[in-house]
Scaffold this motif. Structure first.
Motif, PDB file in Angstrom:
ATOM      1  N   GLN A  28      46.743  38.494  38.322  1.00  0.00           N
ATOM      2  CA  GLN A  28      47.127  37.089  38.467  1.00  0.00           C
ATOM      3  C   GLN A  28      47.812  36.563  37.208  1.00  0.00           C
ATOM      4  O   GLN A  28      48.773  35.786  37.290  1.00  0.00           O
ATOM      5  CB  GLN A  28      45.882  36.247  38.777  1.00  0.00           C
ATOM      6  N   GLU A  29      47.331  37.010  36.070  1.00  0.00           N
ATOM      7  CA  GLU A  29      47.907  36.591  34.790  1.00  0.00           C
ATOM      8  C   GLU A  29      49.082  37.473  34.366  1.00  0.00           C
ATOM      9  O   GLU A  29      49.638  37.287  33.292  1.00  0.00           O
ATOM     10  CB  GLU A  29      46.826  36.617  33.702  1.00  0.00           C
ATOM     11  N   ARG A  30      49.417  38.442  35.222  1.00  0.00           N
ATOM     12  CA  ARG A  30      50.535  39.363  34.954  1.00  0.00           C
ATOM     13  C   ARG A  30      50.388  40.070  33.608  1.00  0.00           C
ATOM     14  O   ARG A  30      51.315  40.138  32.790  1.00  0.00           O
ATOM     15  CB  ARG A  30      51.872  38.621  35.027  1.00  0.00           C
ATOM     16  N   THR A  31      49.186  40.573  33.382  1.00  0.00           N
ATOM     17  CA  THR A  31      48.899  41.293  32.147  1.00  0.00           C
ATOM     18  C   THR A  31      49.059  42.787  32.391  1.00  0.00           C
ATOM     19  O   THR A  31      48.287  43.384  33.157  1.00  0.00           O
ATOM     20  CB  THR A  31      47.463  41.006  31.669  1.00  0.00           C
ATOM     21  N   PRO A  32      50.039  43.422  31.783  1.00  0.00           N
ATOM     22  CA  PRO A  32      50.261  44.853  32.025  1.00  0.00           C
ATOM     23  C   PRO A  32      49.301  45.708  31.204  1.00  0.00           C
ATOM     24  O   PRO A  32      48.787  45.274  30.166  1.00  0.00           O
ATOM     25  CB  PRO A  32      51.705  45.069  31.563  1.00  0.00           C
ATOM     26  N   PRO A  33      49.043  46.932  31.643  1.00  0.00           N
ATOM     27  CA  PRO A  33      48.261  47.865  30.818  1.00  0.00           C
ATOM     28  C   PRO A  33      49.001  48.131  29.504  1.00  0.00           C
ATOM     29  O   PRO A  33      50.230  48.166  29.460  1.00  0.00           O
ATOM     30  CB  PRO A  33      48.190  49.128  31.677  1.00  0.00           C
TER      31      PRO A  33
END
Length: 597
Positions: free
Chosen positions: A580-585
């Motif tokens: 949802q927060e568009r946090t990539p690995p």
């Protein structure tokens, strides 16, 4: 016998009476007509004077008063409630909003036909006419017939032109998301004031200022449509934008509700926080309630357990002990400790949660294995006063700064109040109490490189004129150094691994740091330990933290270990929130810190 004749009468000397004289007929004289005319004029003048005096009295002397009284008898004033400000999530999605409504009222003294009016009202408002009749008959000037009807329904009632039937403007509070964030948003009472949650805590900002409406009614008690209404306009309340993300909130509530049911727990709580800003993205608790129907709710489910309920944190508190030890340079992650099967001290013999022989663990291994004995041994290197000082720096025993209604600040005893066993229990998370937000804030401090940011729920306000006003910036407090915080984070990654107690909390593609907790739970009914608090608090991504997610289950009966019960909830909620927060690995590998030596 001889009868003697009476002697002759003598003539009387009195003269005979004269006949009565007849009055001479009166003759018409001009003076009589003038006199009569003057008498008539005088009488008429007196009459005109009386009438004129009365007119002057009514028009000049009493005129303004009588006119005002007449106007007052025809004029009606009703209060126009201010439109309550909306409460939205961080993206502007309404969690609470207000829709226009009307209350139908009656002046019983003006009702001409009780039965007919009752039947007419029933035809529009529904129900049986017999239910309306008692409210229409009597001498009361103001009685409610129906509340919170739609404007369209009132228009249908008004078209009936029923004598004595009026309305007043009002509004209805609606919660489009239902139970989602209900314990944060709260509900509104029947009188329009905030009853719980932020509806209560921010009532002054949300309520606005009421206005008034004045209109003229006919003798039959119906509104005169041609007369222009007057009054003052209501000032709407502010719209409050929260930091809550509705979608993350829904996932958190759904996940904890299912796990509470599975674990047969009393309740459960999830806190999702951005450690960099202190903003709370989700604050879920179950059981909950539907704010659209607060009267049907259980009173205990209306409050917000995430801030009102306190509990002993157990092993999640070991993070503070480890941070204090490392910050004071009393030990490091690879410091070697020999952990005996039991730890004998003059006041008490300490045990770990599971029996074991002598263990050779690093300080990192003590945290990964959640050893109570090893944690006490590490804490003894800094002493009780230093440990207490760090607990306070992390915010234990202090309110979070949310200013949420009903918040409990928890408790940690001062050294002067300690018994011989207090130091040991504090070191591994018993003997102190926290609420869920405080516990999450501890991990947020570690995630934010040692800086504690005051948690917040309000993003800002939209004023009635459309101007947006951001909430004050959260305050910050340095608790430990950046180096210490990053070291502790790296140690917490060992917990979420095959070597630790929470492999169920691992998220593929992301580095996760966290800590399990399985604390004895105080039962208020006996003042004793009974049951457990199962918990897991994690940080993701561990190498570039953007989320802290804390999960708690109170008094589970189907198992009690935090890694087993709370870990899977953390995994589901955090996985969704990262997307949802568009946090990539980040793609980096966790450091391999030895657990044993």
């Amino acid at each position: 016998m001889t009868t003697l004749a009476p002697p002759p009468r003598r003539p009387s000397s009195r003269p005979a009476p004269r006949p009565a004289a007849r009055p001479a007929p009166r003759t018409f004289r001009q003076g009589d007509h003038v006199r009569r005319l003057r008498l008539w004029q005088l009488g008429l003048l007196i009459l005109v004077t009386i009438v004129a005096g009365r007119v002057v009295d009514l028009q000049v002397i009493q005129g303004p008063t009588l006119a005002a009284a007449a106007e007052k008898s025809r004029m009606r004033e009703v209060v126009i409630p201010a439109t309550r400000g909306d409460i939205t999530d961080a993206n502007g999605v309404p969690l609470a909003t207000t829709v226009a409504a009307r209350n139908v009222t009656v002046d019983q003294t003006l009702v001409e036909d009780v039965e007919g009016t009752a039947a007419a009202l029933a035809s529009v408002l529904g129900g049986d006419a017999s239910a309306y009749a008692p409210r229409l008959a009597g001498e009361r000037r103001f009685v409610y017939i129906a509340k919170n009807v739609t404007p369209e329904t009132w228009a249908s009632v008004k078209a009936l032109k029923l004598a004595g039937v009026f309305s007043e403007p009002t509004s209805t509070r609606v919660y489009p998301a239902g139970e989602v964030a209900a314990n944060v948003v709260g509900h509104v009472r029947a009188d329009g004031t905030g009853g719980s949650g932020l509806e209560h805590g921010l009532d002054d900002q949300l309520a606005g200022v009421a206005g008034s409406e004045i209109f003229e009614s006919s003798a039959r008690g119906t509104e005169i449509p041609t007369v222009e209404a007057a009054g003052t306009s209501a000032i709407p309340g502010k719209t409050v934008r929260l930091t809550i993300d509705r979608d993350i909130q829904w996932v958190a509530q759904d996940a904890i509700a299912k796990q509470v049911a599975y674990a047969k727990a009393d309740s459960g709580t999830v806190v999702v926080m951005d450690p960099r800003t202190g903003k709370i993205l989700a604050l879920a608790t179950v059981p909950t309630f539907d704010p659209n129907r607060p009267a049907e709710a259980v009173s205990a489910d209306i409050g917000n357990r995430a801030v009102s309920d306190v509990f002993e944190p157990g092993s999640t508190s070991k993070v503070m002990t480890m941070a204090a030890v490392i910050e004071e340079k009393a030990a490091g992650p690879t410091t070697q400790l020999v952990i005996p099967p039991v730890l004998k001290r003059p006041a008490k013999t300490w045990h770990d949660h599971s029996p074991h022989g002598t263990l050779k663990l690093t300080l990192n291994g003590v945290l990964a294995k959640s050893s109570n004995i090893g944690t006490i041994m590490a804490a003894e290197r800094i002493g009780g006063d230093t440990l207490y000082r760090y607990l306070k720096k992390f915010g234990i025993g202090e309110k979070t700064g949310l200013n949420f209604p009903g918040e409990s600040k928890g408790y940690v005893p001062a050294p002067s109040q300690w018994s011989d066993t207090t130091f040991g229990t504090l070191a591994f998370g018993q003997g102190l109490s926290v609420n869920a937000v405080q516990a999450a804030s501890v991990f947020a401090t570690i995630a934010n490189d040692g800086v504690r940011v005051t948690p917040s729920l309000v993003e800002g306000y939209t004023l009635p004129d459309g101007t947006y006003q951001a909430a004050p910036q959260a305050s910050e407090t340095r608790v430990v150094s950046t180096k210490t915080a990053r070291t502790v984070r790296s140690m917490l990654e060992s917990v979420v691994s095959a070597d630790g107690t929470a492999p169920n909390a691992a998220i593929p593609g992301y580095r996760v740091a966290g800590k399990t907790g399985t604390a004895n739970r105080i039962d208020d009914s006996c003042g004793c330990y009974r049951g457990y608090t199962a918990s897991f608090i994690g940080i993701a991504p561990a190498d570039n933290p953007s989320l802290v997610v804390a999960v708690f289950l109170q008094n589970p009966r189907n198992g009690h270990y935090g890694g087993v019960l709370a870990g899977p909830v953390f995994k589901r909620v955090t996985s969704f929130a990262l997307q949802q927060e568009r946090t990539p690995p980040t793609g980096s590998q966790r450091p391999r810190i030895p657990v044993e030596w």
